[in-house]
Design a protein around this motif. Structure first.
Motif, PDB file in Angstrom:
ATOM      1  N   GLU A  95       0.837  -1.215   0.000  1.00  0.00           N
ATOM      2  CA  GLU A  95       0.000   0.000   0.000  1.00  0.00           C
ATOM      3  C   GLU A  95       0.867   1.260   0.000  1.00  0.00           C
ATOM      4  O   GLU A  95       0.565   2.236  -0.673  1.00  0.00           O
ATOM      5  N   LYS A  96       1.948   1.223   0.790  1.00  0.00           N
ATOM      6  CA  LYS A  96       2.841   2.381   0.868  1.00  0.00           C
ATOM      7  C   LYS A  96       3.510   2.631  -0.488  1.00  0.00           C
ATOM      8  O   LYS A  96       3.684   3.773  -0.910  1.00  0.00           O
ATOM      9  N   VAL A  97       3.892   1.541  -1.168  1.00  0.00           N
ATOM     10  CA  VAL A  97       4.524   1.690  -2.481  1.00  0.00           C
ATOM     11  C   VAL A  97       3.502   2.235  -3.486  1.00  0.00           C
ATOM     12  O   VAL A  97       3.808   3.122  -4.282  1.00  0.00           O
ATOM     13  N   ASP A  98       2.264   1.731  -3.421  1.00  0.00           N
ATOM     14  CA  ASP A  98       1.207   2.260  -4.298  1.00  0.00           C
ATOM     15  C   ASP A  98       1.068   3.774  -4.111  1.00  0.00           C
ATOM     16  O   ASP A  98       0.905   4.512  -5.073  1.00  0.00           O
ATOM     17  N   GLU A  99       1.136   4.202  -2.847  1.00  0.00           N
ATOM     18  CA  GLU A  99       1.000   5.630  -2.528  1.00  0.00           C
ATOM     19  C   GLU A  99       2.158   6.434  -3.140  1.00  0.00           C
ATOM     20  O   GLU A  99       1.951   7.511  -3.698  1.00  0.00           O
ATOM     21  N   VAL A 100       3.374   5.878  -3.028  1.00  0.00           N
ATOM     22  CA  VAL A 100       4.547   6.551  -3.599  1.00  0.00           C
ATOM     23  C   VAL A 100       4.415   6.625  -5.132  1.00  0.00           C
ATOM     24  O   VAL A 100       4.692   7.656  -5.746  1.00  0.00           O
ATOM     25  N   ILE A 101       3.973   5.523  -5.743  1.00  0.00           N
ATOM     26  CA  ILE A 101       3.867   5.475  -7.206  1.00  0.00           C
ATOM     27  C   ILE A 101       2.795   6.450  -7.702  1.00  0.00           C
ATOM     28  O   ILE A 101       2.975   7.143  -8.710  1.00  0.00           O
ATOM     29  N   GLU A 102       1.699   6.543  -6.949  1.00  0.00           N
ATOM     30  CA  GLU A 102       0.625   7.496  -7.284  1.00  0.00           C
ATOM     31  C   GLU A 102       1.187   8.931  -7.250  1.00  0.00           C
ATOM     32  O   GLU A 102       0.884   9.747  -8.113  1.00  0.00           O
ATOM     33  N   LEU A 103       2.011   9.196  -6.238  1.00  0.00           N
ATOM     34  CA  LEU A 103       2.652  10.509  -6.141  1.00  0.00           C
ATOM     35  C   LEU A 103       3.597  10.731  -7.321  1.00  0.00           C
ATOM     36  O   LEU A 103       3.562  11.781  -7.984  1.00  0.00           O
ATOM     37  N   LEU A 104       4.430   9.731  -7.612  1.00  0.00           N
ATOM     38  CA  LEU A 104       5.392   9.855  -8.712  1.00  0.00           C
ATOM     39  C   LEU A 104       4.675  10.079 -10.043  1.00  0.00           C
ATOM     40  O   LEU A 104       5.160  10.821 -10.904  1.00  0.00           O
ATOM     41  N   ALA A 105       3.515   9.423 -10.209  1.00  0.00           N
ATOM     42  CA  ALA A 105       2.744   9.604 -11.445  1.00  0.00           C
ATOM     43  C   ALA A 105       2.404  11.082 -11.629  1.00  0.00           C
ATOM     44  O   ALA A 105       2.481  11.617 -12.736  1.00  0.00           O
ATOM     45  N   LYS A 106       2.064  11.747 -10.512  1.00  0.00           N
ATOM     46  CA  LYS A 106       1.777  13.182 -10.596  1.00  0.00           C
ATOM     47  C   LYS A 106       3.068  13.977 -10.837  1.00  0.00           C
ATOM     48  O   LYS A 106       3.083  14.919 -11.620  1.00  0.00           O
ATOM     49  N   VAL A 107       4.147  13.560 -10.159  1.00  0.00           N
ATOM     50  CA  VAL A 107       5.418  14.280 -10.294  1.00  0.00           C
ATOM     51  C   VAL A 107       5.897  14.265 -11.748  1.00  0.00           C
ATOM     52  O   VAL A 107       6.348  15.277 -12.283  1.00  0.00           O
ATOM     53  N   ILE A 108       5.789  13.106 -12.426  1.00  0.00           N
ATOM     54  CA  ILE A 108       6.307  13.027 -13.793  1.00  0.00           C
ATOM     55  C   ILE A 108       5.229  13.366 -14.831  1.00  0.00           C
ATOM     56  O   ILE A 108       5.468  13.275 -16.024  1.00  0.00           O
ATOM     57  N   GLY A 109       4.055  13.798 -14.341  1.00  0.00           N
ATOM     58  CA  GLY A 109       3.046  14.287 -15.273  1.00  0.00           C
ATOM     59  C   GLY A 109       2.378  13.196 -16.077  1.00  0.00           C
ATOM     60  O   GLY A 109       1.994  13.384 -17.221  1.00  0.00           O
ATOM     61  N   LYS A 110       2.214  12.040 -15.482  1.00  0.00           N
ATOM     62  CA  LYS A 110       1.502  10.945 -16.184  1.00  0.00           C
ATOM     63  C   LYS A 110       0.006  11.097 -15.922  1.00  0.00           C
ATOM     64  O   LYS A 110      -0.414  11.137 -14.777  1.00  0.00           O
TER      65      LYS A 110
END
Lengths: 88, 88, 88, 88
Positions: free
Chosen positions: A73-88
């Protein structure tokens, strides 16, 4: 606050100063390309602060979650954040 | 200052306030993912300001340069800036 | 096709080859970080192609539109595109 | 190959098809802004593939490294990659 968080906070403060300087440049009617380059410098500082925060988050919160078998769950949260960071 | 420049200046001031709020959040030891999302919001404002500056730059400086047959250099300058903006 | 378009087309073809090589790497079960770095290289090529297309677009379509006093709409179109490019 | 890797591989193959279609559009002399939007779509697919690879990398390689008290180096490696991904 750990070392990476202290560095992130310091970087955010530098970014704030950088934006203040850019506001001053616009008020002084400086050349657009120069103003834009200053905005880029501020963005670069924000990215640096963000990476420091993400780094210590993985090293602390995510690591602890893995130990308690709740890492996914924590990794999902990080990936969701990264998706926003890299503009996906 | 034209309308787009005024909007860009106002957006930069909002970005500054956003970064101040994010600094406060870090000092209050708020959750890393929330802090990171606030940094993203500041970056989004900086991008918005940057686009407004580039827009009015093309509509004014680049247009005038085209009229004097010196457009190519101005476009090269914009593209060089964009290369940095998009991280090429 | 003008020079910048030819270069953009060539760059797209290189990007295609780069992605084919990355697919092969994944099928060969290569280390994730190496695969990810290859994806970055492909993205860098796509950004390069995109900048070449935008450059010749401003130098041709936007310039001609300025001459016919219809530049503003063309610039709005470019800025709308750039907003997507930079993830605003 | 785990599920996220399979999805990443499939996404890379879709991205390849997307770039082939964009090359065809350029050869057919289609409008620059439309070509550029297609390049964006390919970039979006590459970002999606990259996030899937990073996600399963943290869930597997980084998690295992934490278990052997070698997480920090793995996280440094991920952050170094992310720095490139976000253009810092």
């Amino acid at each position: 606050m750990n070392d990476d968080q202290k560095k992130a906070l310091q970087t955010l403060k530098t970014a704030k100063g950088q934006i203040e300087a850019t506001i001053k440049m616009m008020e002084d009617d400086r050349y657009c390309i120069d103003v834009s380059n200053q905005i880029l410098a501020a963005q670069s500082l924000l990215k640096k602060a963000d990476l420091l925060i993400i780094k210590q988050h993985i090293n602390n919160c995510v690591r602890e979650a893995f130990e308690q078998d709740q890492g996914k769950e924590k990794v999902d949260e990080v990936i969701e954040l990264l998706a926003k960071v890299i503009g996906k």
